[in-house]
Write a protein that holds these residues in place. Structure first.
Motif, PDB file in Angstrom:
ATOM      1  N   THR A   1       0.843  -1.125   0.014  1.00 27.69           N
ATOM      2  CA  THR A   1       0.037  -0.195  -0.074  1.00 27.69           C
ATOM      3  C   THR A   1       0.753   1.142  -0.113  1.00 27.69           C
ATOM      4  N   VAL A   2       1.835   1.319   0.816  1.00 29.16           N
ATOM      5  CA  VAL A   2       2.774   2.467   0.646  1.00 29.16           C
ATOM      6  C   VAL A   2       3.394   2.549  -0.639  1.00 29.16           C
ATOM      7  N   LYS A   3       3.753   1.438  -1.132  1.00 30.53           N
ATOM      8  CA  LYS A   3       4.258   1.603  -2.631  1.00 30.53           C
ATOM      9  C   LYS A   3       3.470   2.263  -3.499  1.00 30.53           C
ATOM     10  N   ALA A   4       2.233   1.638  -3.503  1.00 31.07           N
ATOM     11  CA  ALA A   4       1.130   2.388  -4.324  1.00 31.07           C
ATOM     12  C   ALA A   4       0.910   3.914  -4.036  1.00 31.07           C
ATOM     13  N   HIS A   5       1.097   4.221  -2.777  1.00 30.84           N
ATOM     14  CA  HIS A   5       1.014   5.673  -2.212  1.00 30.84           C
ATOM     15  C   HIS A   5       2.096   6.329  -3.048  1.00 30.84           C
ATOM     16  N   VAL A   6       3.450   5.862  -3.006  1.00 31.77           N
ATOM     17  CA  VAL A   6       4.489   6.505  -3.304  1.00 31.77           C
ATOM     18  C   VAL A   6       4.567   6.978  -4.585  1.00 31.77           C
ATOM     19  N   GLY A   7       3.813   5.911  -5.532  1.00 32.66           N
ATOM     20  CA  GLY A   7       3.834   5.924  -7.111  1.00 32.66           C
ATOM     21  C   GLY A   7       2.650   7.147  -7.265  1.00 32.66           C
ATOM     22  N   ARG A   8       1.626   7.260  -6.598  1.00 34.39           N
ATOM     23  CA  ARG A   8       0.589   8.220  -6.911  1.00 34.39           C
ATOM     24  C   ARG A   8       0.929   9.507  -6.556  1.00 34.39           C
ATOM     25  N   ILE A   9       1.980   9.486  -5.396  1.00 34.80           N
ATOM     26  CA  ILE A   9       2.774  11.032  -4.918  1.00 34.80           C
ATOM     27  C   ILE A   9       3.664  11.501  -6.062  1.00 34.80           C
ATOM     28  N   LEU A  10       4.308  10.599  -6.724  1.00 34.58           N
ATOM     29  CA  LEU A  10       5.487  10.938  -7.501  1.00 34.58           C
ATOM     30  C   LEU A  10       4.447  11.645  -8.944  1.00 34.58           C
ATOM     31  N   THR A  11       3.364  10.955  -9.142  1.00 33.22           N
ATOM     32  CA  THR A  11       2.660  11.241 -10.287  1.00 33.22           C
ATOM     33  C   THR A  11       1.936  12.467 -10.061  1.00 33.22           C
ATOM     34  N   ALA A  12       1.580  12.627  -8.867  1.00 35.67           N
ATOM     35  CA  ALA A  12       0.976  14.028  -8.578  1.00 35.67           C
ATOM     36  C   ALA A  12       1.605  15.284  -8.627  1.00 35.67           C
ATOM     37  N   LEU A  13       2.962  14.972  -7.728  1.00 37.21           N
ATOM     38  CA  LEU A  13       3.745  16.235  -7.738  1.00 37.21           C
ATOM     39  C   LEU A  13       4.704  16.408  -9.069  1.00 37.21           C
ATOM     40  N   GLY A  14       4.490  15.579 -10.123  1.00 35.44           N
ATOM     41  CA  GLY A  14       5.232  15.585 -11.280  1.00 35.44           C
ATOM     42  C   GLY A  14       6.675  15.442 -11.152  1.00 35.44           C
ATOM     43  N   VAL A  15       7.251  14.758 -10.366  1.00 37.38           N
ATOM     44  CA  VAL A  15       8.665  14.357 -10.179  1.00 37.38           C
ATOM     45  C   VAL A  15       8.711  13.084 -10.551  1.00 37.38           C
ATOM     46  N   GLY A  16      10.026  12.738 -10.734  1.00 38.70           N
ATOM     47  CA  GLY A  16      10.628  11.369 -11.149  1.00 38.70           C
ATOM     48  C   GLY A  16      11.139  10.389 -10.263  1.00 38.70           C
ATOM     49  N   ASP A  17      11.203  10.849  -9.038  1.00 47.69           N
ATOM     50  CA  ASP A  17      12.024   9.966  -8.034  1.00 47.69           C
ATOM     51  C   ASP A  17      11.656  10.785  -6.743  1.00 47.69           C
ATOM     52  N   ARG A  18      12.201   9.934  -5.663  1.00 44.31           N
ATOM     53  CA  ARG A  18      11.918  10.260  -4.292  1.00 44.31           C
ATOM     54  C   ARG A  18      12.761  11.442  -4.017  1.00 44.31           C
ATOM     55  N   VAL A  19      14.008  11.649  -4.320  1.00 45.39           N
ATOM     56  CA  VAL A  19      14.658  12.679  -4.252  1.00 45.39           C
ATOM     57  C   VAL A  19      13.936  13.782  -4.370  1.00 45.39           C
ATOM     58  N   ARG A  20      13.525  13.999  -5.627  1.00 48.09           N
ATOM     59  CA  ARG A  20      12.866  15.155  -6.008  1.00 48.09           C
ATOM     60  C   ARG A  20      11.453  15.479  -5.070  1.00 48.09           C
ATOM     61  N   ALA A  21      10.821  14.513  -4.785  1.00 48.77           N
ATOM     62  CA  ALA A  21       9.670  14.621  -3.921  1.00 48.77           C
ATOM     63  C   ALA A  21      10.033  15.221  -2.429  1.00 48.77           C
ATOM     64  N   ALA A  22      11.476  14.665  -2.019  1.00 49.26           N
ATOM     65  CA  ALA A  22      11.628  14.943  -0.638  1.00 49.26           C
ATOM     66  C   ALA A  22      12.209  16.643  -0.740  1.00 49.26           C
ATOM     67  N   LEU A  23      12.706  16.741  -1.695  1.00 50.71           N
ATOM     68  CA  LEU A  23      12.915  18.285  -1.873  1.00 50.71           C
ATOM     69  C   LEU A  23      11.815  19.359  -1.869  1.00 50.71           C
ATOM     70  N   LEU A  24      10.858  18.608  -2.727  1.00 43.59           N
ATOM     71  CA  LEU A  24       9.517  19.330  -2.597  1.00 43.59           C
ATOM     72  C   LEU A  24       8.946  19.574  -1.187  1.00 43.59           C
ATOM     73  N   ALA A  25       9.096  18.432  -0.543  1.00 42.97           N
ATOM     74  CA  ALA A  25       8.597  18.343   0.902  1.00 42.97           C
ATOM     75  C   ALA A  25       9.257  19.381   1.876  1.00 42.97           C
ATOM     76  N   ARG A  26      10.586  19.572   1.544  1.00 42.27           N
ATOM     77  CA  ARG A  26      11.164  20.401   2.450  1.00 42.27           C
ATOM     78  C   ARG A  26      10.937  21.763   1.889  1.00 42.27           C
ATOM     79  N   ASP A  27      10.752  22.163   0.838  1.00 42.01           N
ATOM     80  CA  ASP A  27      10.549  23.486   0.116  1.00 42.01           C
ATOM     81  C   ASP A  27       9.164  23.900   0.962  1.00 42.01           C
ATOM     82  N   ALA A  28       8.014  22.977   0.892  1.00 46.69           N
ATOM     83  CA  ALA A  28       6.898  23.390   1.430  1.00 46.69           C
ATOM     84  C   ALA A  28       6.637  23.201   2.782  1.00 46.69           C
ATOM     85  N   GLY A  29       7.894  23.265   3.580  1.00 48.22           N
ATOM     86  CA  GLY A  29       7.870  23.043   4.846  1.00 48.22           C
ATOM     87  C   GLY A  29       7.248  21.921   5.586  1.00 48.22           C
ATOM     88  N   LEU A  30       6.991  20.988   5.020  1.00 49.98           N
ATOM     89  CA  LEU A  30       6.368  19.770   5.427  1.00 49.98           C
ATOM     90  C   LEU A  30       7.253  19.008   6.562  1.00 49.98           C
TER      91      LEU A  30
END
Length: 219
Positions: free
Chosen positions: A185-214
């Protein structure tokens, strides 16, 4: 056959890297460049699957070259090469779109495996090392913060929870334990997160999360 390019301003280093790649019969070196500008020119004229990129070169350095290569239609994936412990230049290359980093003295078998992994669409990254780089060097700019918060606002509350844990460096198995979910389920969530954020991998997702103050930057 995976088509590779070696980019380094030191000719003996280029030769050594090409020799190591040649030990895998499924890899072929189709281009070599002594600077970033030449690398971009070569990538425009032929199909290259993976580029091995030195970071410190005269003229167009490896960071700028990585960014330009990743902006090309069907541009190559990029593995940056380091001579010491990962530093700010490696972080900047990852932020520019690099798919991984390796020491220049990586043995032939490991180098070939990295090329195969990256060509297959995965990152060649050690999560803990990447998060240390983000903690140490990532600086949030106000306009980027607004954009990042806007993109993350489209996630569901559960996806936001997963993104928060992902940005803190947890693996899928660790996230499953922390959030009381199954790993699939986590794996499925990660895939949807990457698609929704328009990023290709976990590193870019982590950078977005940091930028957003998450999640707060480290010290």
């Amino acid at each position: 056959m995976i088509r590779t390019m070696v980019v380094d301003d030191d000719a003996p280093v280029r030769l050594a890297l090409a020799d190591r790649l040649a030990q895998d019969p499924s890899l072929t070196v189709v281009a070599e460049a002594a600077d970033g500008l030449r690398a971009v020119e070569l990538a425009r004229g032929r199909r290259i699957d993976v580029a091995l990129m030195d970071l410190r070169m005269p003229g167009l350095d490896g960071i700028a070259a990585t960014r330009r290569l990743r902006e090309l239609p069907d541009g190559p994936r990029v593995i940056v090469l380091t001579t010491a412990d990962p530093d700010e230049s490696v972080y900047r290359a990852l932020a520019a779109g690099a798919d991984g980093f390796l020491p220049k003295d990586t043995p032939a078998a490991e180098l070939a495996r990295a090329v195969h992994v990256v060509c297959g669409g995965q990152e060649m990254l050690h999560p803990a090392a990447v998060l240390r780089l983000i903690d140490r060097y990532h600086r949030v700019a106000a306009p980027g913060s607004v954009t990042a918060r806007s993109r993350i606002a489209g996630l569901t509350p559960r996806e936001t929870d997963v993104l928060r844990e992902l940005a803190d460096g947890l693996s899928n198995a660790e996230m499953a334990g922390a959030l009381g979910m199954r790993e699939c389920t986590v794996k499925a969530h990660v895939g949807r997160i990457l698609t929704a954020l328009g990023v290709g991998d976990r590193v870019r997702a982590a950078l977005l999360a940091r930028d957003a103050g998450l999640i707060a930057d480290g010290v």
